[in-house]
Design a protein around this motif. Structure first.
Motif, mmCIF file in Angstrom:
data_model
loop_
_atom_site.group_PDB
_atom_site.id
_atom_site.type_symbol
_atom_site.label_atom_id
_atom_site.label_comp_id
_atom_site.label_asym_id
_atom_site.label_seq_id
_atom_site.Cartn_x
_atom_site.Cartn_y
_atom_site.Cartn_z
ATOM 1 N N LEU A 167 7.976 47.324 -13.775
ATOM 2 C CA LEU A 167 9.100 47.916 -14.509
ATOM 3 C C LEU A 167 8.606 48.885 -15.588
ATOM 4 N N ALA A 168 7.491 48.556 -16.226
ATOM 5 C CA ALA A 168 6.962 49.416 -17.294
ATOM 6 C C ALA A 168 6.433 50.728 -16.734
ATOM 7 N N GLN A 169 5.993 50.743 -15.504
ATOM 8 C CA GLN A 169 5.472 51.938 -14.823
ATOM 9 C C GLN A 169 4.490 52.715 -15.686
ATOM 10 N N GLY A 170 3.518 52.011 -16.255
ATOM 11 C CA GLY A 170 2.452 52.664 -17.004
ATOM 12 C C GLY A 170 2.790 52.979 -18.452
ATOM 13 N N ASP A 171 3.998 52.691 -18.900
ATOM 14 C CA ASP A 171 4.394 52.952 -20.282
ATOM 15 C C ASP A 171 4.024 51.724 -21.123
ATOM 16 N N PRO A 172 2.943 51.818 -21.942
ATOM 17 C CA PRO A 172 2.482 50.646 -22.697
ATOM 18 C C PRO A 172 3.544 50.071 -23.642
ATOM 19 N N GLN A 173 4.309 50.930 -24.305
ATOM 20 C CA GLN A 173 5.333 50.435 -25.230
ATOM 21 C C GLN A 173 6.409 49.651 -24.480
ATOM 22 N N HIS A 174 6.833 50.174 -23.335
ATOM 23 C CA HIS A 174 7.846 49.477 -22.539
ATOM 24 C C HIS A 174 7.287 48.160 -22.010
ATOM 25 N N HIS A 175 6.003 48.151 -21.641
ATOM 26 C CA HIS A 175 5.356 46.933 -21.154
ATOM 27 C C HIS A 175 5.364 45.868 -22.244
ATOM 28 N N ILE A 176 5.080 46.258 -23.475
ATOM 29 C CA ILE A 176 5.094 45.315 -24.592
ATOM 30 C C ILE A 176 6.502 44.754 -24.793
ATOM 31 N N GLU A 177 7.516 45.610 -24.724
ATOM 32 C CA GLU A 177 8.901 45.155 -24.878
ATOM 33 C C GLU A 177 9.271 44.154 -23.779
ATOM 34 N N LEU A 178 8.865 44.451 -22.557
ATOM 35 C CA LEU A 178 9.158 43.541 -21.445
ATOM 36 C C LEU A 178 8.452 42.200 -21.627
ATOM 37 N N LEU A 179 7.200 42.239 -22.078
ATOM 38 C CA LEU A 179 6.457 40.996 -22.304
ATOM 39 C C LEU A 179 7.072 40.187 -23.446
ATOM 40 N N GLU A 180 7.558 40.871 -24.484
ATOM 41 C CA GLU A 180 8.227 40.169 -25.580
ATOM 42 C C GLU A 180 9.476 39.452 -25.069
ATOM 43 N N ARG A 181 10.245 40.125 -24.233
ATOM 44 C CA ARG A 181 11.444 39.498 -23.665
ATOM 45 C C ARG A 181 11.067 38.305 -22.785
ATOM 46 N N GLU A 182 10.015 38.481 -22.005
ATOM 47 C CA GLU A 182 9.573 37.413 -21.115
ATOM 48 C C GLU A 182 9.117 36.201 -21.929
ATOM 49 N N LEU A 183 8.389 36.445 -23.015
ATOM 50 C CA LEU A 183 7.940 35.356 -23.877
ATOM 51 C C LEU A 183 9.136 34.635 -24.497
ATOM 52 N N GLN A 184 10.152 35.393 -24.893
ATOM 53 C CA GLN A 184 11.374 34.795 -25.445
ATOM 54 C C GLN A 184 12.065 33.930 -24.397
ATOM 55 N N LYS A 185 12.095 34.406 -23.157
ATOM 56 C CA LYS A 185 12.710 33.652 -22.066
ATOM 57 C C LYS A 185 11.963 32.330 -21.841
ATOM 58 N N VAL A 186 10.633 32.387 -21.851
ATOM 59 C CA VAL A 186 9.826 31.179 -21.663
ATOM 60 C C VAL A 186 10.055 30.212 -22.820
ATOM 61 N N ALA A 187 10.102 30.738 -24.038
ATOM 62 C CA ALA A 187 10.338 29.889 -25.206
ATOM 63 C C ALA A 187 11.704 29.214 -25.117
ATOM 64 N N ASN A 188 12.718 29.950 -24.674
ATOM 65 C CA ASN A 188 14.057 29.368 -24.524
ATOM 66 C C ASN A 188 14.061 28.255 -23.486
ATOM 67 N N ARG A 189 13.367 28.485 -22.351
ATOM 68 C CA ARG A 189 13.287 27.444 -21.313
ATOM 69 C C ARG A 189 12.575 26.205 -21.840
ATOM 70 N N LEU A 190 11.482 26.411 -22.584
ATOM 71 C CA LEU A 190 10.720 25.288 -23.133
ATOM 72 C C LEU A 190 11.560 24.522 -24.140
ATOM 73 N N ASN A 191 12.224 25.231 -25.048
ATOM 74 C CA ASN A 191 13.054 24.570 -26.048
ATOM 75 C C ASN A 191 14.208 23.801 -25.404
ATOM 76 N N THR A 192 14.822 24.380 -24.388
ATOM 77 C CA THR A 192 15.899 23.686 -23.676
ATOM 78 C C THR A 192 15.372 22.424 -23.018
ATOM 79 N N SER A 193 14.213 22.534 -22.392
ATOM 80 C CA SER A 193 13.609 21.375 -21.731
ATOM 81 C C SER A 193 13.266 20.282 -22.748
ATOM 82 N N LEU A 194 12.681 20.673 -23.884
ATOM 83 C CA LEU A 194 12.336 19.697 -24.916
ATOM 84 C C LEU A 194 13.593 19.027 -25.471
#
Length: 171
Positions: free
Chosen positions: A136-163
């Motif tokens: 999705l980032a297609q070589g754009d480092p800033q967009h890649h960072i934004e996508l990874l931040e969202r992904e990390l937030q998604k993982v954190a939400n799943r972990l918190n829900t599970s806990l």
């Protein structure tokens, strides 16, 4: 017409309110709603089905750009025309056409659809999600960072829900 859960919910909503009110809530015409209810609608029934599931049944998907959204919002994002006035709309446009597993559109941004785990599967495949973010980032480092931040937030939400679920299941 098969009386699926979404159709039963739709009938119930119309019984408790007017067709006009329900049509307005769903963002469809009263004529379309009436034809669907009477089994005479000749168009794509998935349009109203997605709207009922998202609005009344609270069916959600995990959007790679917006996080958890209702299925009707997902469908609406897919059919929106391109607009560069808002960075999020640009990312949504690219994601919907670039391998999102929930998209019903033809891919244009990447060459291969990315398979992800089903919502009922609790395993998280890090490699697939990283590959998805890279594409999705297609070589754009800033967009890649934004996508990874969202992904990390998604993982954190799943972990918190599970806990949280595990904490209350034990009591």
């Amino acid at each position: 017409m098969n009386k699926d859960e979404w159709f039963q919910v739709l009938e119930s909503k119309v019984k408790n309110a007017s067709q006009g009110k329900i049509a307005k809530e769903l963002g469809v015409s009263t004529a379309m709603l009436n034809q669907v209810l009477h089994g005479k609608y000749k168009g794509n029934i998935d349009t109203i089905k997605n709207r009922v599931e998202g609005r009344y049944l609270r069916h959600h998907v995990q959007c790679p750009v917006a996080g958890e959204i209702s299925v009707d919002t997902c469908r609406d994002n897919q059919v929106r025309p391109f607009s560069s006035t808002n960075p999020q709309r640009v990312r949504l446009y690219r994601a919907c056409r670039g391998g999102c597993p929930h998209s019903q559109l033809q891919q244009t941004a990447v060459t291969q659809r990315i398979d992800v785990q089903s919502a009922s599967d609790s395993r998280y495949n890090v490699e697939e999600q990283l590959a998805f973010c890279r594409r999705l980032a297609q070589g754009d480092p800033q967009h890649h960072i934004e996508l990874l931040e969202r992904e990390l937030q998604k993982v954190a939400n799943r972990l918190n829900t599970s806990l949280w679920d595990n904490k209350w299941k034990g009591k």
